[in-house]
Design an enzyme around this catalytic site. Structure first.
Site, PDB file in Angstrom:
ATOM      1  N   SER A 147       0.832  -1.202   0.000  1.00 13.93           N
ATOM      2  CA  SER A 147       0.000   0.000   0.000  1.00 13.93           C
ATOM      3  C   SER A 147       0.872   1.260   0.000  1.00 13.93           C
ATOM      4  O   SER A 147       1.666   1.459  -0.911  1.00 13.93           O
ATOM      5  CB  SER A 147      -0.952  -0.048   1.199  1.00 13.93           C
ATOM      6  OG  SER A 147      -1.930   0.955   1.118  1.00 13.93           O
TER       7      SER A 147
ATOM      8  N   HIS B 161      -2.855  -1.364  -3.952  1.00  9.12           N
ATOM      9  CA  HIS B 161      -4.307  -1.508  -4.031  1.00  9.12           C
ATOM     10  C   HIS B 161      -4.946  -0.129  -3.935  1.00  9.12           C
ATOM     11  O   HIS B 161      -4.268   0.871  -3.705  1.00  9.12           O
ATOM     12  CB  HIS B 161      -4.852  -2.456  -2.958  1.00  9.12           C
ATOM     13  CG  HIS B 161      -4.621  -2.000  -1.550  1.00  9.12           C
ATOM     14  ND1 HIS B 161      -4.986  -2.745  -0.456  1.00  9.12           N
ATOM     15  CD2 HIS B 161      -4.060  -0.866  -1.034  1.00  9.12           C
ATOM     16  CE1 HIS B 161      -4.659  -2.106   0.647  1.00  9.12           C
ATOM     17  NE2 HIS B 161      -4.104  -0.964   0.325  1.00  9.12           N
TER      18      HIS B 161
END
Length: 203
Positions: A98, A123
């Site tokens: 992330s 993501h």
């Protein structure tokens, strides 16, 4: 509770003890080894600004082993990296997921590394939305804005089209070290400090 090791140095005037992170900072090494929160971001930013004030031309090394964290905290670190006048070498040890992956990719091109068994993941941003219908609409709009910002940053750092970043980020998109090279997230897989271009960590 996190245990922080201390090291003892002989200064010539006697022995001096300091925590391991302060000792690493002397060698221009910054560690991001946990979730990226606002307090962590403030600490990392302070370290980066201190190192810039010490020598605005010498490389800084950031070692990342993080599951990600808060977007605004991560972007604050990202903007600071870009603000610095020196090269920033980034290293993934363990995982950079992330916001951790975004910060890994933000290093100076040619100086972004990962150790052989590292894992990276990108993501789309997420968040719990509660409140009135108006509040929900505002929060949803903010998430979409952040998604656009993050996609543009990753596209710039990796060289991938924005559309591909958006498509890949719809679900957790995992990469090994070699895959991360192909994706443009890093530049080289290293198993030894001698394989890097970083003179500060090679004796």
């Amino acid at each position: 509770m996190t245990l922080v090791p201390y090291v003892v140095e002989d200064t010539g005037r006697g022995e001096r003890a300091m925590d391991i992170y302060s000792r690493l900072l002397k060698d221009r090494i910054v560690m991001i080894g946990q979730e990226i929160t606002e307090p962590l971001a403030n600490t990392v930013i302070a370290q980066l600004l201190f190192l810039m004030s010490e020598d605005p031309t010498k490389d800084i090394q950031i070692f990342i082993n993080s599951p990600g964290g808060y977007i605004t905290a991560g972007l604050a670190i990202y903007d600071t990296i870009r603000f610095l006048g020196c090269d920033v070498n980034t290293y993934c040890i363990g995982q950079a997921a992330s916001m951790g992956a975004l910060l890994l990719s933000a290093g100076t091109k040619g100086k972004r590394y990962a150790l052989p068994h590292s894992r990276m993941m990108i993501h789309q941003p997420s968040g719990g939305i509660i409140g009135t219908s108006a509040d929900i609409q505002l929060q949803a709009a903010e998430i979409l804005t952040l998604k656009k910002h993050l996609s543009n940053i990753l596209a710039e750092c990796t060289g991938q089209p924005v559309e591909k970043i958006i498509e890949d980020s719809e679900r957790d998109f995992f990469m090994g070290a070699e895959e991360a090279i192909a994706y443009g997230l890093i530049d080289k897989v290293v198993s030894s400090a001698k394989e890097t271009k970083d003179k500060n960590i090679v004796s």
